[in-house]
Design an enzyme around this catalytic site. Structure first.
Site, short mmCIF file in Angstrom:
data_model
loop_
_atom_site.label_atom_id
_atom_site.label_comp_id
_atom_site.label_asym_id
_atom_site.label_seq_id
_atom_site.Cartn_x
_atom_site.Cartn_y
_atom_site.Cartn_z
N THR A 57 -30.57 -43.41 -4.33
CA THR A 57 -31.84 -43.13 -5.02
C THR A 57 -32.72 -44.36 -4.90
OG1 THR A 57 -30.76 -41.65 -6.56
CG2 THR A 57 -32.92 -42.49 -7.20
N LYS A 62 -36.07 -36.60 -5.85
CA LYS A 62 -35.02 -37.17 -6.69
C LYS A 62 -35.63 -37.87 -7.91
CE LYS A 62 -31.32 -38.59 -8.37
NZ LYS A 62 -30.10 -39.29 -8.21
N LYS A 65 -32.91 -48.33 -13.47
CA LYS A 65 -33.46 -48.51 -12.12
C LYS A 65 -34.34 -47.32 -11.75
CE LYS A 65 -31.00 -47.02 -8.88
NZ LYS A 65 -30.82 -45.92 -7.94
#
Ligand code: NA7
Length: 286
Positions: free
Chosen positions: A95, A170, A238
């Site tokens: 990701t 995503k 993150k």
């Protein structure tokens, strides 16, 4: 197929198990080499550097933690780009920001290597069971070539468009996830303070038209106080940061997600980053 797989964390290890099960010949590399051992015992070969791992592969796959890991493993000394050659296909399942995917695609193109971004939804259990939900960006014809490799890893595969669109999807999906974690956390704490039995609350949520597997799974781990890691809280932060960056790039409002990010950040600052993403709600309890 001859596959190189780099990054044997929670997600990568499960995926390699399923690639081996599907009969592929897999060469693995991981920064911490010991993490290769269980997969070598299942038939994988182990390489010493990313460049070595990819040298004889037809397909290069990796699932790494973040942009820094991509910088080191793809672009660094002895990195993937030092070992690839014309005709290979690289698949990034990490990701990352879509601009990172685009940078990768450009660098691979200079070596005659095709690239798709193919990040995944799902965590430890889905990866081990071949039940991930994959979202893909890149050239459609390249995706069609690798689809059969992704199938044993996944329950669904969606093609989203050009390079970076898998990564974009995503982040959009995880924008929903982070909101759900915040909503469930706030609601469960409110329920408890107001005198409801938490299990009764989950039982009701489960039958409503706003039910969610995340509410079911995370809800019961909250009741059990089980924060063992399927998807680390530090990676949720993150992702929240990547979502904020994407929103800024596109001048798109994310007031609720920005607040949820502060909850996640506070929980990481409390030292719970290695725990499961559900540990974010502990920041609402203090
Ligand atoms: P994990 O279990 O934390 O695994 C992360 C992997 O990334 C693991 O193989 C790490 O190697 C590797 N890593 C981290 N930093 C580096 C650097 N600098 N260089 C090389 N390799 C590195 O995460 P998950 O499997 O849960 O998640 C992976 C991705 O999928 C992530 O983007 C999530 O958001 C979704 P190590 O074993 O620590 O040496």
């Amino acid at each position: 197929m001859k596959i190189a797989y780099l990054g044997l964390g929670i997600m990568g290890s499960g995926m390699v198990g399923n690639l081996l099960q599907a009969g592929h010949s897999v060469t693995v590399w991981n920064r911490t080499p010991e993490r290769c051992t269980p997969l070598v015992e299942k038939g994988a070969s182990q390489a010493d550097t990313p460049g070595q791992a990819v040298a004889n592969a037809e397909i290069v796959m990796y699932c790494l933690s973040n942009e820094a890991a991509i910088a080191d493993t793809v672009f660094g000394a002895d990195g993937i780009l030092s070992g690839v050659h014309q005709g290979q296909i690289a698949i990034d399942m990490s990701t990352v920001h879509p601009n990172t995917s685009r940078r990768e695609a450009t660098a691979y193109a200079e070596k005659g290597v095709e690239f798709i971004d193919a990040p995944v939804f799902g965590s430890k259990n889905e990866s081990a069971a071949g039940g991930l939900w994959i979202v893909v960006g890149g050239k459609k014809e390249v995706f069609e070539k690798v689809k059969t490799i992704l199938e044993p890893l996944s329950e669904t595969i969606h093609y989203m468009g050009e390079t970076g669109m898998g990564a974009t999807m995503k982040l959009v999906g995880n924008a929903v996830v982070i909101s759900q974690i915040e909503a469930l956390g706030e609601a469960m704490i409110l329920a408890k303070k107001a005198g409801l039995n938490p299990q009764d609350v989950l039982d009701v949520l489960h039958v409503t038209d706003f039910k969610s597997p995340i509410f079911d799974g995370m809800g019961s781990t909250l009741i059990q106080r089980d924060f063992s890691t399927s998807f680390a809280l530090k990676w949720l932060l993150k992702d929240a940061n990547l979502i904020a960056q994407l929103a800024q790039d596109n001048n798109s409002p994310i007031p609720a997600i920005a607040l949820a990010r502060e909850t996640v950040k506070a929980a990481v600052n409390h030292g719970w980053g290695e725990e499961n993403a559900s540990a974010a709600i502990k920041a609402l309890e203090v």
